[in-house]
Design an enzyme around this catalytic site. Structure first.
Site, PDB file in Angstrom:
ATOM      1  N   TYR A 136       0.828  -1.206   0.000  1.00  0.00           N
ATOM      2  CA  TYR A 136       0.000   0.000   0.000  1.00  0.00           C
ATOM      3  C   TYR A 136       0.868   1.264   0.000  1.00  0.00           C
ATOM      4  O   TYR A 136       0.640   2.186  -0.777  1.00  0.00           O
ATOM      5  CB  TYR A 136      -0.913  -0.020   1.229  1.00  0.00           C
ATOM      6  CG  TYR A 136      -1.830   1.170   1.360  1.00  0.00           C
ATOM      7  CD1 TYR A 136      -2.984   1.265   0.597  1.00  0.00           C
ATOM      8  CD2 TYR A 136      -1.542   2.194   2.265  1.00  0.00           C
ATOM      9  CE1 TYR A 136      -3.841   2.356   0.726  1.00  0.00           C
ATOM     10  CE2 TYR A 136      -2.390   3.290   2.396  1.00  0.00           C
ATOM     11  CZ  TYR A 136      -3.532   3.364   1.631  1.00  0.00           C
ATOM     12  OH  TYR A 136      -4.374   4.443   1.753  1.00  0.00           O
ATOM     13  N   LYS A 140       0.998   4.066  -2.960  1.00  0.00           N
ATOM     14  CA  LYS A 140       0.648   5.461  -2.701  1.00  0.00           C
ATOM     15  C   LYS A 140       1.846   6.390  -2.900  1.00  0.00           C
ATOM     16  O   LYS A 140       1.693   7.536  -3.344  1.00  0.00           O
ATOM     17  CB  LYS A 140       0.075   5.608  -1.294  1.00  0.00           C
ATOM     18  CG  LYS A 140      -1.275   4.913  -1.113  1.00  0.00           C
ATOM     19  CD  LYS A 140      -2.338   5.478  -2.051  1.00  0.00           C
ATOM     20  CE  LYS A 140      -3.717   4.938  -1.730  1.00  0.00           C
ATOM     21  NZ  LYS A 140      -4.765   5.525  -2.600  1.00  0.00           N
ATOM     22  N   VAL A 169      -9.285   8.036   8.166  1.00  0.00           N
ATOM     23  CA  VAL A 169     -10.577   8.638   7.853  1.00  0.00           C
ATOM     24  C   VAL A 169     -11.672   7.660   8.290  1.00  0.00           C
ATOM     25  O   VAL A 169     -11.554   6.449   8.093  1.00  0.00           O
ATOM     26  CB  VAL A 169     -10.702   8.933   6.344  1.00  0.00           C
ATOM     27  CG1 VAL A 169     -11.998   9.676   6.051  1.00  0.00           C
ATOM     28  CG2 VAL A 169      -9.503   9.731   5.842  1.00  0.00           C
ATOM     29  N   ASP A 170     -12.716   8.189   8.869  1.00  0.00           N
ATOM     30  CA  ASP A 170     -13.816   7.357   9.369  1.00  0.00           C
ATOM     31  C   ASP A 170     -14.699   6.939   8.202  1.00  0.00           C
ATOM     32  O   ASP A 170     -15.702   7.578   7.895  1.00  0.00           O
ATOM     33  CB  ASP A 170     -14.624   8.132  10.408  1.00  0.00           C
ATOM     34  CG  ASP A 170     -15.697   7.273  11.059  1.00  0.00           C
ATOM     35  OD1 ASP A 170     -15.696   6.040  10.852  1.00  0.00           O
ATOM     36  OD2 ASP A 170     -16.555   7.834  11.776  1.00  0.00           O
ATOM     37  N   THR A 171     -14.306   5.854   7.546  1.00  0.00           N
ATOM     38  CA  THR A 171     -15.029   5.337   6.386  1.00  0.00           C
ATOM     39  C   THR A 171     -15.423   3.888   6.627  1.00  0.00           C
ATOM     40  O   THR A 171     -15.018   3.261   7.616  1.00  0.00           O
ATOM     41  CB  THR A 171     -14.146   5.396   5.125  1.00  0.00           C
ATOM     42  OG1 THR A 171     -13.006   4.530   5.333  1.00  0.00           O
ATOM     43  CG2 THR A 171     -13.675   6.811   4.836  1.00  0.00           C
TER      44      THR A 171
END
Length: 235
Positions: A136, A140, A169-171
């Site tokens: 990852y 990125k 991030v709150d996903t």
């Protein structure tokens, strides 16, 4: 269909954009139904012919694409020993190659139109790395480097290219990860503690920066990797 992408669709629509909102599968289409001036399309971001088809349809409806927000991504976890070739290839394909394919699909129309703005969703892990995220972070980091190269290639031709680098991030993706760990509360506290601002980001806070970078308000900004991270990169 969720998270930063869905928040960005709503913000772009509010700003007056005619939006082609792409989703991974037909089940996600319902999430877009309440947002005005949005055309929805299913797109496999790893397939060049899918990209060409969606961009051609957008151009036929509205003219050349003026803004591209490359947002699709997966967070595949593992250190080097845990990252076999299949996991590596799958991560690079979705998180890096898809960005290349998206940019390549729109660049011809932007050049013909003499203007355009591309915003790529990278990650703070592409700026500084992280444990257990070797594929990852590599993907990125590639997005950040590609963003800078594209910005140099096209700065004199009316096209700006920037990327955003969110922290936690709150996903749905984040919540799915937390649901799979042995001690959810402890892991969530540890994640939040890494951010001086004391919480995870709301998807809309990240989407707001993407929309700003795509707008004429950012007309003198290109080649940037903007952390949206609650102060995490300075800790």
């Amino acid at each position: 269909g969720s998270g930063i992408g869905l928040a960005a669709v709503a913000r772009f629509a509010v700003e007056g954009c005619r939006v082609i909102a792409t989703v991974e599968n037909s089940e996600q289409l319902a999430a877009l139904s309440g947002i005005p001036v949005v055309q929805a399309a299913v797109l496999d971001v790893t397939r060049e012919d899918d990209w060409q088809s969606v961009v051609a349809d957008a151009a036929a409806r509205f003219g050349p694409v003026e803004i591209l927000f490359n947002n699709a991504g997966v967070t595949n976890r593992g250190d080097l020993e845990q990252t076999g070739r299949d996991l590596w290839d799958a991560t690079i394909l979705v998180d890096l190659t898809s960005v290349y394919l998206g940019c390549r699909a729109v660049i011809g129309g932007m050049l013909a139109n003499g203007r355009g703005a591309i915003v790529n969703n990278a990650s703070i892990n592409g700026l500084r790395g992280n444990t257990g995220l070797v594929a990852y972070s590599a993907a990125k980091g590639g997005v950040v480097a590609m963003t800078r190269s594209l910005a140099l290639d096209y700065a004199g031709r009316g096209i700006r290219v920037n990327c955003i680098c969110p922290a936690a991030v709150d996903t749905v993706m984040t919540r799915d990860h937390l649901a799979a760990v042995p001690d959810r509360d402890a892991v969530e506290r540890a994640i939040v503690a890494k951010h001086p601002i004391g919480r995870m980001a709301d998807p809309d806070e990240v989407a707001a920066v993407a929309v700003f970078l795509a707008s004429d308000d950012a007309s003198y900004m290109t080649g940037l990797a903007i952390p949206v991270d609650g102060g995490r990169t300075i800790r």
